[in-house]
Write a protein that holds these residues in place. Structure first.
Motif, PDB file in Angstrom:
ATOM      1  N   VAL A 196       0.802  -1.225   0.000  1.00 52.74           N
ATOM      2  CA  VAL A 196       0.000   0.000   0.000  1.00 52.74           C
ATOM      3  C   VAL A 196       0.832   1.271   0.000  1.00 52.74           C
ATOM      4  N   GLY A 197       1.934   1.288  -0.775  1.00 48.90           N
ATOM      5  CA  GLY A 197       2.725   2.500  -0.907  1.00 48.90           C
ATOM      6  C   GLY A 197       3.644   2.785   0.260  1.00 48.90           C
ATOM      7  N   ILE A 198       3.714   1.904   1.242  1.00 48.63           N
ATOM      8  CA  ILE A 198       4.590   2.100   2.391  1.00 48.63           C
ATOM      9  C   ILE A 198       5.667   1.029   2.372  1.00 48.63           C
ATOM     10  N   ASN A 199       6.930   1.439   2.379  1.00 47.36           N
ATOM     11  CA  ASN A 199       8.047   0.512   2.349  1.00 47.36           C
ATOM     12  C   ASN A 199       8.295  -0.018   3.754  1.00 47.36           C
ATOM     13  N   PHE A 200       8.035  -1.305   3.954  1.00 49.45           N
ATOM     14  CA  PHE A 200       8.159  -1.915   5.277  1.00 49.45           C
ATOM     15  C   PHE A 200       9.562  -1.725   5.847  1.00 49.45           C
ATOM     16  N   ALA A 201      10.606  -1.884   5.006  1.00 47.25           N
ATOM     17  CA  ALA A 201      11.976  -1.737   5.483  1.00 47.25           C
ATOM     18  C   ALA A 201      12.229  -0.324   6.009  1.00 47.25           C
ATOM     19  N   ASP A 202      11.717   0.682   5.299  1.00 48.52           N
ATOM     20  CA  ASP A 202      11.888   2.063   5.741  1.00 48.52           C
ATOM     21  C   ASP A 202      11.174   2.319   7.052  1.00 48.52           C
ATOM     22  N   VAL A 203       9.991   1.729   7.194  1.00 47.40           N
ATOM     23  CA  VAL A 203       9.223   1.915   8.418  1.00 47.40           C
ATOM     24  C   VAL A 203      10.001   1.387   9.611  1.00 47.40           C
ATOM     25  N   VAL A 204      10.512   0.172   9.478  1.00 46.73           N
ATOM     26  CA  VAL A 204      11.242  -0.451  10.583  1.00 46.73           C
ATOM     27  C   VAL A 204      12.530   0.299  10.882  1.00 46.73           C
ATOM     28  N   THR A 205      13.231   0.740   9.824  1.00 53.10           N
ATOM     29  CA  THR A 205      14.512   1.410   9.998  1.00 53.10           C
ATOM     30  C   THR A 205      14.361   2.794  10.614  1.00 53.10           C
ATOM     31  N   ASN A 206      13.340   3.534  10.183  1.00 50.73           N
ATOM     32  CA  ASN A 206      13.214   4.928  10.573  1.00 50.73           C
ATOM     33  C   ASN A 206      12.288   5.193  11.747  1.00 50.73           C
ATOM     34  N   ALA A 207      11.564   4.177  12.206  1.00 47.74           N
ATOM     35  CA  ALA A 207      10.619   4.395  13.302  1.00 47.74           C
ATOM     36  C   ALA A 207      11.354   4.882  14.548  1.00 47.74           C
ATOM     37  N   ASN A 208      10.746   5.849  15.238  1.00 46.86           N
ATOM     38  CA  ASN A 208      11.395   6.354  16.443  1.00 46.86           C
ATOM     39  C   ASN A 208      10.950   5.553  17.659  1.00 46.86           C
ATOM     40  N   ALA A 209      11.091   6.123  18.830  1.00 50.14           N
ATOM     41  CA  ALA A 209      10.862   5.365  20.062  1.00 50.14           C
ATOM     42  C   ALA A 209       9.400   5.185  20.421  1.00 50.14           C
ATOM     43  N   SER A 261       4.478   1.877  20.789  1.00 51.11           N
ATOM     44  CA  SER A 261       3.102   1.476  20.534  1.00 51.11           C
ATOM     45  C   SER A 261       2.704   1.741  19.092  1.00 51.11           C
ATOM     46  N   THR A 262       3.064   2.927  18.604  1.00 48.71           N
ATOM     47  CA  THR A 262       2.727   3.271  17.223  1.00 48.71           C
ATOM     48  C   THR A 262       3.456   2.362  16.249  1.00 48.71           C
ATOM     49  N   THR A 263       4.723   2.081  16.520  1.00 44.86           N
ATOM     50  CA  THR A 263       5.491   1.201  15.658  1.00 44.86           C
ATOM     51  C   THR A 263       4.877  -0.196  15.631  1.00 44.86           C
ATOM     52  N   ALA A 264       4.388  -0.648  16.779  1.00 42.65           N
ATOM     53  CA  ALA A 264       3.732  -1.955  16.832  1.00 42.65           C
ATOM     54  C   ALA A 264       2.463  -1.947  15.993  1.00 42.65           C
ATOM     55  N   HIS A 265       1.695  -0.849  16.069  1.00 45.43           N
ATOM     56  CA  HIS A 265       0.503  -0.720  15.247  1.00 45.43           C
ATOM     57  C   HIS A 265       0.861  -0.821  13.764  1.00 45.43           C
ATOM     58  N   ILE A 266       1.900  -0.094  13.378  1.00 42.80           N
ATOM     59  CA  ILE A 266       2.322  -0.079  11.977  1.00 42.80           C
ATOM     60  C   ILE A 266       2.678  -1.486  11.511  1.00 42.80           C
ATOM     61  N   LEU A 268      -2.202   3.757   7.365  1.00 42.32           N
ATOM     62  CA  LEU A 268      -0.749   3.669   7.531  1.00 42.32           C
ATOM     63  C   LEU A 268      -0.078   5.019   7.358  1.00 42.32           C
ATOM     64  N   ALA A 269      -0.603   5.847   6.466  1.00 43.36           N
ATOM     65  CA  ALA A 269      -0.037   7.183   6.301  1.00 43.36           C
ATOM     66  C   ALA A 269      -0.159   7.973   7.588  1.00 43.36           C
ATOM     67  N   MET A 270      -1.315   7.862   8.255  1.00 44.52           N
ATOM     68  CA  MET A 270      -1.508   8.579   9.502  1.00 44.52           C
ATOM     69  C   MET A 270      -0.591   8.039  10.597  1.00 44.52           C
ATOM     70  N   LYS A 271      -0.467   6.724  10.664  1.00 39.11           N
ATOM     71  CA  LYS A 271       0.348   6.118  11.718  1.00 39.11           C
ATOM     72  C   LYS A 271       1.841   6.354  11.496  1.00 39.11           C
ATOM     73  N   THR A 272       2.299   6.318  10.236  1.00 40.81           N
ATOM     74  CA  THR A 272       3.715   6.577   9.989  1.00 40.81           C
ATOM     75  C   THR A 272       4.044   8.029  10.280  1.00 40.81           C
ATOM     76  N   ALA A 273       3.096   8.911  10.037  1.00 38.02           N
ATOM     77  CA  ALA A 273       3.317  10.322  10.370  1.00 38.02           C
ATOM     78  C   ALA A 273       3.441  10.490  11.878  1.00 38.02           C
ATOM     79  N   LYS A 274       2.624   9.769  12.623  1.00 40.84           N
ATOM     80  CA  LYS A 274       2.679   9.835  14.086  1.00 40.84           C
ATOM     81  C   LYS A 274       4.044   9.388  14.594  1.00 40.84           C
ATOM     82  N   ALA A 275       4.623   8.418  13.926  1.00 39.47           N
ATOM     83  CA  ALA A 275       5.925   7.908  14.342  1.00 39.47           C
ATOM     84  C   ALA A 275       7.075   8.749  13.799  1.00 39.47           C
ATOM     85  N   GLY A 276       6.746   9.801  13.059  1.00 37.47           N
ATOM     86  CA  GLY A 276       7.785  10.667  12.534  1.00 37.47           C
ATOM     87  C   GLY A 276       8.500  10.093  11.331  1.00 37.47           C
ATOM     88  N   ILE A 277       7.855   9.156  10.645  1.00 38.56           N
ATOM     89  CA  ILE A 277       8.482   8.524   9.486  1.00 38.56           C
ATOM     90  C   ILE A 277       8.059   9.267   8.236  1.00 38.56           C
TER      91      ILE A 277
END
Length: 287
Positions: free
Chosen positions: A121-134, A137-142, A168-177
């Motif tokens: 869905v347009g979200i790169n899983f590797a980027d999400v895992v690599t760039n997620a901040n602390a 909970s949000t990272t787990a949701h993603i 996912l766009a909303m959740k990745t934004a919350k995580a600062g990705i």
């Protein structure tokens, strides 16, 4: 607990039905309602109000009164137009207890950057895992939401994948990705679910972050309700594993980490209550 203003609730249901009667399709009516409500949440003008549609003006006026009175109970237009709006909403009202009604949607934001490779869905899983901040909970949701998108049972469903584009766009934004392609607080058509994008183009409106999330929340909520009703009617069980919309809804409201000390949400009740879509929208919009 927030008390339901029943006369006003009935007025809103009637106004939504009028919007539906004046719209060529339910999808267009839902977007029309979402865009009207977003002008209330954003304290903005324009959108569908510029059409001077009587039904929209009536809905706007009543919703504005609701906001000023602290009443956060507005039924999902899908429920209204399918005859399921005459239900109590105690859990939805309780969700907003202690939260200012005027704050709903106030966390709208801009997500800069270009779309990641379309692995899921347009979200790169590797980027999400690599760039997620602390924000664990949000990272787990993603991670869980991406698993839903990649699941063989849902990966070929355009509808489910489209929902997850927004979620996912909303959740990745919350995580600062900085992945995805929501830019400048407005959602460009290429980033929208296909059905919404087509309707937006047809109606000639500018879709805000709030209205995009409201429309998506309404669709997920309605489908989750249907999944629970059908599965329960066939004695096949209930809960977050019944279908894709239920999986998404349950995941968004699952508390992890430190937030677990506040207890669990009554997710089943939120799914079955007509106003549960606003709780889902609020969860998506919160930063």
């Amino acid at each position: 607990m927030t008390k339901l203003n029943r006369p006003r609730y009935d007025q809103i249901s009637t106004a939504i039905k009028q919007v539906g009667n004046n719209s060529p399709s339910t999808e267009e009516a839902v977007l029309f309602v979402a865009d009207t409500l977003s002008t209330v949440f954003d304290s903005a003008t324009g959108g569908v109000l510029s059409t001077l549609n009587t039904a929209a003006q009536t809905l706007y006026s009543i919703a504005k009164a609701n906001q000023e009175g602290g009443d956060a109970v507005i039924p999902n237009p899908w429920f209204v137009m399918n005859g399921h709006d005459d239900r109590a909403n105690p859990r939805s009202a309780r969700y907003f207890q202690g939260r200012a009604w005027k704050s709903i949607g106030s966390s709208a934001f801009s997500l800069a950057g270009t779309a990641a490779s379309a692995h899921t869905v347009g979200i790169n899983f590797a980027d999400v895992v690599t760039n997620a901040n602390a924000l664990g909970s949000t990272t787990a949701h993603i991670t869980k939401l991406i698993a839903i998108a990649a699941d063989k049972r849902t990966s070929r469903s355009i509808t489910v994948q489209d929902w997850l584009k927004v979620v996912l766009a909303m959740k990745t934004a919350k995580a600062g990705i900085r992945t995805g392609s929501l830019i400048g607080g407005l959602v460009p058509g290429a980033s929208l679910p296909a059905g919404i994008a087509t309707t937006v183009t047809k109606m000639g409106i500018r879709l805000s972050m709030n209205s995009a999330c409201l429309t998506t929340a309404a669709a997920i909520h309605w489908r989750a309700f249907q999944e629970q009703q059908i599965s329960g009617g066939l004695s096949l069980g209930k809960g977050g594993k019944i279908g894709p919309a239920s999986r998404i809804f349950w995941e968004i409201f699952t508390r992890r980490g430190m937030t677990r000390m506040f207890g669990k949400y009554d997710i089943d009740a939120l799914v079955h209550e007509p106003a549960g879509w606003l709780a889902l929208h609020d969860k998506l919009m919160l930063l």
